[in-house]
Write an enzyme that holds these catalytic residues in place. Structure first.
Site, PDB file in Angstrom:
ATOM      1  N   LYS A  92      35.165 -84.381 -35.060  1.00  0.00           N
ATOM      2  CA  LYS A  92      36.441 -85.508 -34.838  1.00  0.00           C
ATOM      3  C   LYS A  92      35.676 -87.097 -34.878  1.00  0.00           C
ATOM      4  CE  LYS A  92      39.903 -83.216 -32.367  1.00  0.00           C
ATOM      5  NZ  LYS A  92      40.486 -82.780 -31.008  1.00  0.00           N
ATOM      6  N   ALA A  95      38.487 -84.511 -27.685  1.00  0.00           N
ATOM      7  CA  ALA A  95      39.785 -84.662 -27.142  1.00  0.00           C
ATOM      8  C   ALA A  95      39.732 -85.476 -25.819  1.00  0.00           C
ATOM      9  CB  ALA A  95      40.197 -83.162 -26.926  1.00  0.00           C
ATOM     10  N   GLY A 128      34.392 -84.838 -24.438  1.00  0.00           N
ATOM     11  CA  GLY A 128      33.904 -84.925 -25.910  1.00  0.00           C
ATOM     12  C   GLY A 128      35.299 -85.283 -26.723  1.00  0.00           C
ATOM     13  N   ASP A 182      46.341 -86.495 -31.439  1.00  0.00           N
ATOM     14  CA  ASP A 182      46.070 -85.930 -30.043  1.00  0.00           C
ATOM     15  C   ASP A 182      46.604 -86.599 -28.804  1.00  0.00           C
ATOM     16  OD1 ASP A 182      44.606 -83.682 -30.850  1.00  0.00           O
ATOM     17  OD2 ASP A 182      42.855 -84.632 -30.672  1.00  0.00           O
ATOM     18  N   LEU A 210      45.796 -71.736 -32.960  1.00  0.00           N
ATOM     19  CA  LEU A 210      46.948 -71.425 -33.394  1.00  0.00           C
ATOM     20  C   LEU A 210      47.548 -72.117 -34.438  1.00  0.00           C
ATOM     21  CD1 LEU A 210      48.858 -69.174 -32.099  1.00  0.00           C
ATOM     22  CD2 LEU A 210      49.974 -71.102 -30.972  1.00  0.00           C
TER      23      LEU A 210
HETATM   24  P1  NAP Z   1      34.257 -81.107 -27.689  1.00  0.00           P
HETATM   25  O1  NAP Z   1      34.332 -82.304 -28.718  1.00  0.00           O
HETATM   26  O2  NAP Z   1      33.165 -79.844 -28.389  1.00  0.00           O
HETATM   27  O3  NAP Z   1      34.246 -81.319 -26.089  1.00  0.00           O
HETATM   28  C1  NAP Z   1      33.789 -80.236 -25.435  1.00  0.00           C
HETATM   29  C2  NAP Z   1      33.760 -80.778 -24.048  1.00  0.00           C
HETATM   30  O4  NAP Z   1      33.845 -79.900 -23.071  1.00  0.00           O
HETATM   31  C3  NAP Z   1      32.320 -81.744 -23.665  1.00  0.00           C
HETATM   32  O5  NAP Z   1      32.772 -82.568 -22.717  1.00  0.00           O
HETATM   33  C4  NAP Z   1      31.272 -80.687 -22.926  1.00  0.00           C
HETATM   34  O6  NAP Z   1      30.542 -81.178 -22.262  1.00  0.00           O
HETATM   35  C5  NAP Z   1      32.323 -79.708 -22.319  1.00  0.00           C
HETATM   36  N1  NAP Z   1      31.770 -78.355 -22.313  1.00  0.00           N
HETATM   37  C6  NAP Z   1      31.801 -77.359 -23.244  1.00  0.00           C
HETATM   38  N2  NAP Z   1      31.114 -76.475 -22.698  1.00  0.00           N
HETATM   39  C7  NAP Z   1      31.173 -76.465 -21.569  1.00  0.00           C
HETATM   40  C8  NAP Z   1      30.938 -75.530 -20.375  1.00  0.00           C
HETATM   41  N3  NAP Z   1      30.434 -74.067 -20.696  1.00  0.00           N
HETATM   42  N4  NAP Z   1      30.900 -75.960 -19.121  1.00  0.00           N
HETATM   43  C9  NAP Z   1      31.347 -77.202 -19.011  1.00  0.00           C
HETATM   44  N5  NAP Z   1      31.702 -78.153 -19.645  1.00  0.00           N
HETATM   45  C10 NAP Z   1      31.532 -77.769 -21.053  1.00  0.00           C
HETATM   46  O7  NAP Z   1      35.647 -80.297 -27.905  1.00  0.00           O
HETATM   47  P2  NAP Z   1      37.172 -81.001 -27.778  1.00  0.00           P
HETATM   48  O8  NAP Z   1      37.506 -81.178 -29.158  1.00  0.00           O
HETATM   49  O9  NAP Z   1      37.132 -82.364 -27.035  1.00  0.00           O
HETATM   50  O10 NAP Z   1      38.118 -79.699 -27.058  1.00  0.00           O
HETATM   51  C11 NAP Z   1      38.081 -79.522 -25.700  1.00  0.00           C
HETATM   52  C12 NAP Z   1      39.008 -78.451 -25.477  1.00  0.00           C
HETATM   53  O11 NAP Z   1      40.382 -78.985 -25.669  1.00  0.00           O
HETATM   54  C13 NAP Z   1      38.954 -77.295 -26.138  1.00  0.00           C
HETATM   55  O12 NAP Z   1      39.315 -75.967 -25.286  1.00  0.00           O
HETATM   56  C14 NAP Z   1      40.100 -77.443 -27.240  1.00  0.00           C
HETATM   57  O13 NAP Z   1      40.494 -76.145 -27.729  1.00  0.00           O
HETATM   58  C15 NAP Z   1      41.119 -78.122 -26.393  1.00  0.00           C
HETATM   59  N6  NAP Z   1      42.214 -79.066 -27.108  1.00  0.00           N
HETATM   60  C16 NAP Z   1      43.347 -78.791 -27.252  1.00  0.00           C
HETATM   61  C17 NAP Z   1      44.131 -79.344 -27.845  1.00  0.00           C
HETATM   62  C18 NAP Z   1      45.532 -78.964 -27.905  1.00  0.00           C
HETATM   63  O14 NAP Z   1      46.581 -79.500 -28.772  1.00  0.00           O
HETATM   64  N7  NAP Z   1      46.254 -78.264 -27.149  1.00  0.00           N
HETATM   65  C19 NAP Z   1      43.957 -80.500 -28.562  1.00  0.00           C
HETATM   66  C20 NAP Z   1      42.574 -80.845 -28.939  1.00  0.00           C
HETATM   67  C21 NAP Z   1      41.495 -79.769 -27.975  1.00  0.00           C
HETATM   68  P3  NAP Z   1      29.125 -81.625 -22.503  1.00  0.00           P
HETATM   69  O15 NAP Z   1      29.197 -83.003 -23.235  1.00  0.00           O
HETATM   70  O16 NAP Z   1      28.279 -81.513 -21.265  1.00  0.00           O
HETATM   71  O17 NAP Z   1      28.407 -80.646 -23.623  1.00  0.00           O
END
Ligand code: NAP
Length: 277
Positions: free
Chosen positions: A64, A128, A126, A100, A15
């Site tokens: 990031k 976030a 990850g 964040d 978004l």
């Molecule tokens: P990221 O750096 O790619 O990290 C993803 C995390 O989720 C890792 O810990 C990964 O585990 C785990 N994961 C991925 N696929 C998985 C699965 N199928 N089953 C279990 N664990 C899984 O992503 P990120 O930037 O941290 O974002 C994470 C989430 O937060 C996303 O949904 C993103 O849209 C949301 N977010 C929201 C905001 C907001 O403002 N609302 C801000 C930032 C992020 P592994 O280490 O095992 O791969």
């Protein structure tokens, strides 16, 4: 006119472009904000282009942390979290920030000072999760970090523990979460959104002892996790307020002027309406 962007992968459901365009429109600014899909290997080349053409950009997964060595400077938030979600181009000098943690606390239902001394379960390790782990430790929480790849949770727990040696920090695999009482559980995995809609990182047996569940996912507004949590009597919050606040803060950094408070709720309503469409 200035050009801003969202840089990372899997940007389709984001978004952020809507949010930033809405803010520019309301501020009467002619700027544009575009999504740019960039793979890790493309980052150095892409940054050379960004230095010349972008006034600033947001960074999302999986860049990031990867972007850190390419930046000329970082502010305290990016240094504390070890990750960057906002970059300002200061005449070809790229400066990293991380909004964040700010957005997360602004989206917290109630007073975040209530977090001090509480046990919090953080799902994910990850980009976030890393920012939130540091912020939650900074707020005085005892943390359990649960991740699919347990070693990554252990590494993050080690980093948090070194920076905040007085905090209790544990690491477990996502499928080995101990059944115990937590004040809050925070989902920082993509489980429940995008291609993983309908999936949940926690089940009813965990939720029975949790007061509040905060899902960073905002699309769909009610994930499987949040609907299970509601059924189990937990307070729930999704990631929309976090998204709005971290985005507003990014614009304040880029434009050097504060966004009026009354605009926050208007933009939130506009974003929620966009999600319902
Ligand atoms: P990221 O750096 O790619 O990290 C993803 C995390 O989720 C890792 O810990 C990964 O585990 C785990 N994961 C991925 N696929 C998985 C699965 N199928 N089953 C279990 N664990 C899984 O992503 P990120 O930037 O941290 O974002 C994470 C989430 O937060 C996303 O949904 C993103 O849209 C949301 N977010 C929201 C905001 C907001 O403002 N609302 C801000 C930032 C992020 P592994 O280490 O095992 O791969």
């Amino acid at each position: 006119m200035k050009v801003f962007a969202l840089v990372g992968l899997q940007l389709k459901g984001s978004l952020s472009p809507f949010l930033h365009q809405a803010l520019f429109r309301r501020g009467g600014l002619p700027h544009v904000y575009i999504p740019l899909e960039v793979e890790k290997e493309q980052l150095p080349g892409a940054l050379a282009l960004f230095r010349r053409n972008l006034a600033g950009f947001n960074v999302t997964a999986p860049l990031k942390e990867e972007i850190l060595p390419y930046l000329e400077a970082c502010d305290l938030s990016a240094e504390l979290y070890g990750a960057v979600n906002t970059v300002k181009n200061e005449g070809g000098r790229l400066v990293g920030f991380n909004t964040d943690g700010y957005g997360f606390l602004k989206g917290w239902p109630g007073d975040p000072s209530a977090l001090a001394g509480q046990e919090v379960l953080l799902l994910g390790a990850g980009g976030a999760a890393r920012s939130l782990a540091m912020e939650l430790a900074h707020q005085g929480c005892a943390l359990t970090i649960a991740n699919r790849e347990e070693g990554r949770a252990q590494r993050l727990a080690g980093q948090v523990g070194r920076r905040f040696p007085k905090n209790k920090v544990a690491a477990v695999g996502l499928n080995k979460i101990p059944l115990k009482k937590y004040y809050a559980a925070i989902n920082a995995t993509p489980l429940g959104g995008g291609a993983l809609v309908g999936q949940t990182p926690l089940h009813s047996r965990h939720l029975a002892q949790i007061e509040l569940v905060y899902d960073l996912i905002y699309n769909p507004p009610q994930t499987k996790l949040l609907s299970l949590a509601e059924t189990m009597g937990c307070a729930t919050v999704n990631g929309l307020a976090m998204l709005v606040h971290q985005g507003l803060r990014a614009q304040e950094i880029w434009l050097g002027q504060s966004v009026p408070e009354d605009l926050v709720s208007e933009i939130y309503e506009e974003a929620a309406k966009e999600l319902r469409q």
